[in-house]
Design a protein around this motif. Structure first.
Motif, PDB file in Angstrom:
ATOM      1  N   PHE A 164       3.335  33.635  77.819  1.00 34.10           N
ATOM      2  CA  PHE A 164       3.860  33.693  75.994  1.00 34.10           C
ATOM      3  C   PHE A 164       4.930  32.967  75.765  1.00 34.10           C
ATOM      4  O   PHE A 164       5.609  33.376  76.392  1.00 34.10           O
ATOM      5  CB  PHE A 164       2.833  34.314  75.690  1.00 34.10           C
ATOM      6  CG  PHE A 164       3.155  34.022  73.800  1.00 34.10           C
ATOM      7  CD1 PHE A 164       2.085  33.326  73.596  1.00 34.10           C
ATOM      8  CD2 PHE A 164       3.839  34.114  72.804  1.00 34.10           C
ATOM      9  CE1 PHE A 164       1.639  32.856  72.309  1.00 34.10           C
ATOM     10  CE2 PHE A 164       4.546  34.148  72.261  1.00 34.10           C
ATOM     11  CZ  PHE A 164       3.153  32.450  71.161  1.00 34.10           C
ATOM     12  N   TYR A 165       5.016  31.662  75.229  1.00 34.75           N
ATOM     13  CA  TYR A 165       6.499  30.551  74.618  1.00 34.75           C
ATOM     14  C   TYR A 165       6.001  29.828  73.590  1.00 34.75           C
ATOM     15  O   TYR A 165       5.225  29.305  73.560  1.00 34.75           O
ATOM     16  CB  TYR A 165       6.509  29.832  76.214  1.00 34.75           C
ATOM     17  CG  TYR A 165       7.896  29.192  76.190  1.00 34.75           C
ATOM     18  CD1 TYR A 165       8.776  29.782  77.748  1.00 34.75           C
ATOM     19  CD2 TYR A 165       8.637  28.517  75.663  1.00 34.75           C
ATOM     20  CE1 TYR A 165      10.156  29.092  78.107  1.00 34.75           C
ATOM     21  CE2 TYR A 165       9.774  28.330  76.017  1.00 34.75           C
ATOM     22  CZ  TYR A 165      10.831  28.540  76.664  1.00 34.75           C
ATOM     23  OH  TYR A 165      12.516  27.818  76.867  1.00 34.75           O
ATOM     24  N   ALA A 166       6.947  30.300  72.845  1.00 36.33           N
ATOM     25  CA  ALA A 166       6.754  29.803  71.579  1.00 36.33           C
ATOM     26  C   ALA A 166       7.930  29.105  70.496  1.00 36.33           C
ATOM     27  O   ALA A 166       7.565  27.823  69.200  1.00 36.33           O
ATOM     28  CB  ALA A 166       6.220  30.176  70.262  1.00 36.33           C
ATOM     29  N   VAL A 186      -0.812  31.917  69.390  1.00 34.90           N
ATOM     30  CA  VAL A 186      -1.514  33.868  69.849  1.00 34.90           C
ATOM     31  C   VAL A 186      -2.782  33.286  70.026  1.00 34.90           C
ATOM     32  O   VAL A 186      -3.634  33.366  71.200  1.00 34.90           O
ATOM     33  CB  VAL A 186      -1.101  34.902  69.012  1.00 34.90           C
ATOM     34  CG1 VAL A 186      -1.841  35.763  69.287  1.00 34.90           C
ATOM     35  CG2 VAL A 186       0.481  35.041  68.995  1.00 34.90           C
ATOM     36  N   PRO A 212       5.247  37.413  77.903  1.00 32.09           N
ATOM     37  CA  PRO A 212       6.009  37.219  76.652  1.00 32.09           C
ATOM     38  C   PRO A 212       7.232  36.685  77.042  1.00 32.09           C
ATOM     39  O   PRO A 212       8.226  37.324  77.467  1.00 32.09           O
ATOM     40  CB  PRO A 212       5.909  38.253  75.940  1.00 32.09           C
ATOM     41  CG  PRO A 212       5.079  39.424  76.080  1.00 32.09           C
ATOM     42  CD  PRO A 212       4.844  39.524  78.003  1.00 32.09           C
ATOM     43  N   HIS A 213       7.562  35.457  77.440  1.00 33.33           N
ATOM     44  CA  HIS A 213       8.973  35.072  77.409  1.00 33.33           C
ATOM     45  C   HIS A 213      10.261  35.484  78.318  1.00 33.33           C
ATOM     46  O   HIS A 213      10.474  36.294  78.973  1.00 33.33           O
ATOM     47  CB  HIS A 213       9.282  33.439  77.674  1.00 33.33           C
ATOM     48  CG  HIS A 213       9.930  32.597  78.420  1.00 33.33           C
ATOM     49  ND1 HIS A 213      11.574  33.132  78.617  1.00 33.33           N
ATOM     50  CD2 HIS A 213       9.168  31.931  79.638  1.00 33.33           C
ATOM     51  CE1 HIS A 213      12.026  32.083  79.020  1.00 33.33           C
ATOM     52  NE2 HIS A 213      11.298  31.364  80.353  1.00 33.33           N
ATOM     53  N   VAL A 218       9.794  33.967  71.939  1.00 31.60           N
ATOM     54  CA  VAL A 218       8.543  34.960  71.365  1.00 31.60           C
ATOM     55  C   VAL A 218       9.473  34.971  70.097  1.00 31.60           C
ATOM     56  O   VAL A 218      10.505  36.013  70.732  1.00 31.60           O
ATOM     57  CB  VAL A 218       8.155  35.727  72.747  1.00 31.60           C
ATOM     58  CG1 VAL A 218       7.163  36.849  71.555  1.00 31.60           C
ATOM     59  CG2 VAL A 218       7.912  34.914  73.522  1.00 31.60           C
ATOM     60  N   GLN A 222       4.865  37.996  67.667  1.00 31.66           N
ATOM     61  CA  GLN A 222       4.396  37.069  68.271  1.00 31.66           C
ATOM     62  C   GLN A 222       3.794  38.505  69.231  1.00 31.66           C
ATOM     63  O   GLN A 222       3.180  39.008  69.883  1.00 31.66           O
ATOM     64  CB  GLN A 222       4.632  36.564  68.988  1.00 31.66           C
ATOM     65  CG  GLN A 222       4.724  34.502  68.161  1.00 31.66           C
ATOM     66  CD  GLN A 222       5.410  33.700  68.255  1.00 31.66           C
ATOM     67  OE1 GLN A 222       6.221  34.308  68.703  1.00 31.66           O
ATOM     68  NE2 GLN A 222       4.500  32.233  67.701  1.00 31.66           N
ATOM     69  N   LEU A 223       5.305  38.819  69.378  1.00 29.92           N
ATOM     70  CA  LEU A 223       5.133  40.089  70.786  1.00 29.92           C
ATOM     71  C   LEU A 223       3.774  41.070  69.896  1.00 29.92           C
ATOM     72  O   LEU A 223       3.031  41.640  70.765  1.00 29.92           O
ATOM     73  CB  LEU A 223       6.807  40.896  70.581  1.00 29.92           C
ATOM     74  CG  LEU A 223       6.401  41.940  72.264  1.00 29.92           C
ATOM     75  CD1 LEU A 223       6.922  41.076  72.688  1.00 29.92           C
ATOM     76  CD2 LEU A 223       8.640  42.153  71.691  1.00 29.92           C
ATOM     77  N   LEU A 226       0.717  39.570  70.894  1.00 31.64           N
ATOM     78  CA  LEU A 226      -0.055  39.485  72.063  1.00 31.64           C
ATOM     79  C   LEU A 226      -0.218  40.733  72.703  1.00 31.64           C
ATOM     80  O   LEU A 226      -0.477  41.334  73.559  1.00 31.64           O
ATOM     81  CB  LEU A 226       1.964  38.992  73.224  1.00 31.64           C
ATOM     82  CG  LEU A 226       1.903  38.020  72.769  1.00 31.64           C
ATOM     83  CD1 LEU A 226       3.296  37.270  73.246  1.00 31.64           C
ATOM     84  CD2 LEU A 226       0.816  36.752  72.835  1.00 31.64           C
TER      85      LEU A 226
END
Ligand SMILES: [Zn+2]
Length: 461
Positions: A164-166, A186, A212-213, A218, A222-223, A226
């Motif tokens: 996951f990369y945002a 997400v 989570p990258h 992140v 978001q963490l 996730l």
């Protein structure tokens, strides 16, 4: 050369490294790819394959397989001081051109090389998800399916870690152009994870985690969203690879990356903090206590000039570690373990600095990386190594290697790690199938051809 048709079979080894140490005259039986019986002081029976020295297959806990295509292409001086960030911009240009077919060909080749090196399970930290314009493919799991296909074809065990990369940086900084193939929100990531779960389910012993990258990519919110998506699977995250990242994290939060994670996230034995290069003494003690694995990638960290992981302090505090080939600039079990030890020797101006239960440095490193790497990739502690119930994943050393002459026991591992053996690995079995014979994977020829054609297209145009 074809692999054995069945995943049930027998093997006899004059010497084998078992969880309790070296044993002689070891007969191993497996059924459906898993070890059913390990017997020491056993007679070889007629028709069984016999080997001299057998080691458990090594987990490779952190890989970006497609980066194998860039190995050796970033080793020249640019106009300005060179560091991780200049390497990353070349990686973004390379990845910007890859088609799904390219990704599959390069990944397949990298997995062939991993098996030939004696890595039998890979944690693929897979972060390229979308097409070159940044749009999701018609099938959002298109590239994930390519990684899984490469694992299935080559036979390597896979722990898939969809990334996951945002964000482009701490505090929600916008992502840049080079990152557009990586990005998710997400809900879309949750759908990718569901699709990944279905695909992974088709491989007999593949596992799924989440990645989570990094705290750069992140946000804390978001963490939190996730983590439940990981279910009981592993959680991998890059942390504290470069001093620049530590400084940015301090400016953003007042805490260092690993400190922040230990303070705010439920870091425990399911977690692998990849790199963890820059730790202060308090982070060393707390990370060791957490039971998480430090995911060390010594060759890549040296190649990128990241810094030196405090391995001596971390191991003395009871910390767990494993090794990963990360950028895949080199793919070798011995090279990774040697670089880890040499980095400590150069810093401390001392020899044999990594301490373990046995005097042998090679054995301490090998055992530690086997245990920690297995844990990080979701394998229960009781199934790490050559033991009943574990996957029949092992490698035989090449008895004809001149540098193994007159070695036995731990001296074999010390030579494997420190003597730079180019021809160390002879056979590699994965789930009981012999995938590598005489140091060569049975698919080497075809996958090499596809790799060459792919690189011609990616690098010449
Ligand atoms: Zn990485």
């Amino acid at each position: 050369m074809e692999p054995q048709a069945t995943s049930s079979g027998f093997l006899w080894a004059a010497a084998a490294l078992l969880p309790g140490g070296w044993a002689s005259d070891v007969r191993i039986e497996w059924r459906d790819g898993r070890i059913a019986r390990v017997e020491a002081d056993a007679q070889a029976r007629g028709g069984e394959e016999r080997v001299g020295v057998l080691l458990p297959g090594m987990p490779n806990l952190h890989s970006h397989a497609f980066q194998r295509g860039m190995a050796g292409l970033t080793e020249y001086r640019g106009p300005a001081a060179d560091n991780f960030w200049s390497w990353r911009s070349l990686m973004y240009r390379f990845v910007g051109r890859m088609t799904p077919e390219d990704l599959e060909a390069v990944t397949t080749w990298a997995f062939v090389e991993m098996l030939e090196a004696g890595f039998t399970r890979v944690g693929e930290f897979h972060y390229v998800h979308h097409d070159p314009t940044g749009r999701p493919y018609a099938d959002p799991a298109e590239l994930t399916a390519r990684v899984i296909a490469a694992a299935e074809r080559t036979g390597i065990a896979l722990t898939l870690l969809p990334v996951f990369y945002a964000q482009g940086g701490f505090g929600g900084a916008p992502a840049n152009e080079g990152q557009k193939r990586f990005l998710h929100d997400v809900p879309r990531f949750a759908r990718l994870l569901e699709a990944s779960r279905r695909l992974v389910g088709k491989l007999p012993d593949a596992l799924l985690g989440i990645a989570p990258h990094s705290l750069r990519a992140v946000t804390p919110g978001q963490l939190t969203e996730l983590l439940p998506l990981a279910a009981s699977g592993p959680v991998h995250m890059h942390a504290a690879e470069q001093t620049g990242e530590v400084e940015q994290c301090l400016a953003w939060s007042g805490a260092r990356p690993v400190q922040w994670l230990l303070d705010h996230a439920p870091v425990d034995a399911r977690w692998c903090l990849v790199h963890s290069t820059h730790l202060d003494d308090s982070e060393v003690a707390r990370l060791a206590r957490s039971g998480a694995v430090a995911g060390l990638c010594p060759i890549t960290e040296a190649n990128l000039g990241d810094g030196i992981f405090p391995a001596t302090k971390f191991l003395a505090a009871g910390g767990r570690f494993g090794i990963g080939t990360d950028s895949n600039v080199s793919i070798s079990v011995g090279d990774e373990l040697r670089q880890l030890e040499y980095s400590q020797r150069l810093r401390d101006r001392a020899r044999n600095v990594v301490e373990g239960a046995v005097p042998s440095t090679g054995r301490t490193l090998f055992d530690g990386a086997l245990r920690g790497g297995s844990q990080a990739l979701g394998i229960e502690a009781a199934q790490a190594g050559i033991v009943d119930g574990a996957p029949a994943d092992f490698l035989s050393l090449n008895e004809k290697s001149p540098l193994l002459a007159e070695r036995s026991g731990d001296a074999l591992l010390d030579s494997f790690v420190f003597a730079g053996l180019r021809d160390a690995v002879d056979g590699v079995w994965r789930a009981g199938k012999k995938q590598v014979t005489g140091g060569r994977h049975h698919l080497r020829e075809g996958t090499e051809r596809a790799w060459r054609l792919t690189l011609a297209r990616l690098l010449r145009e």
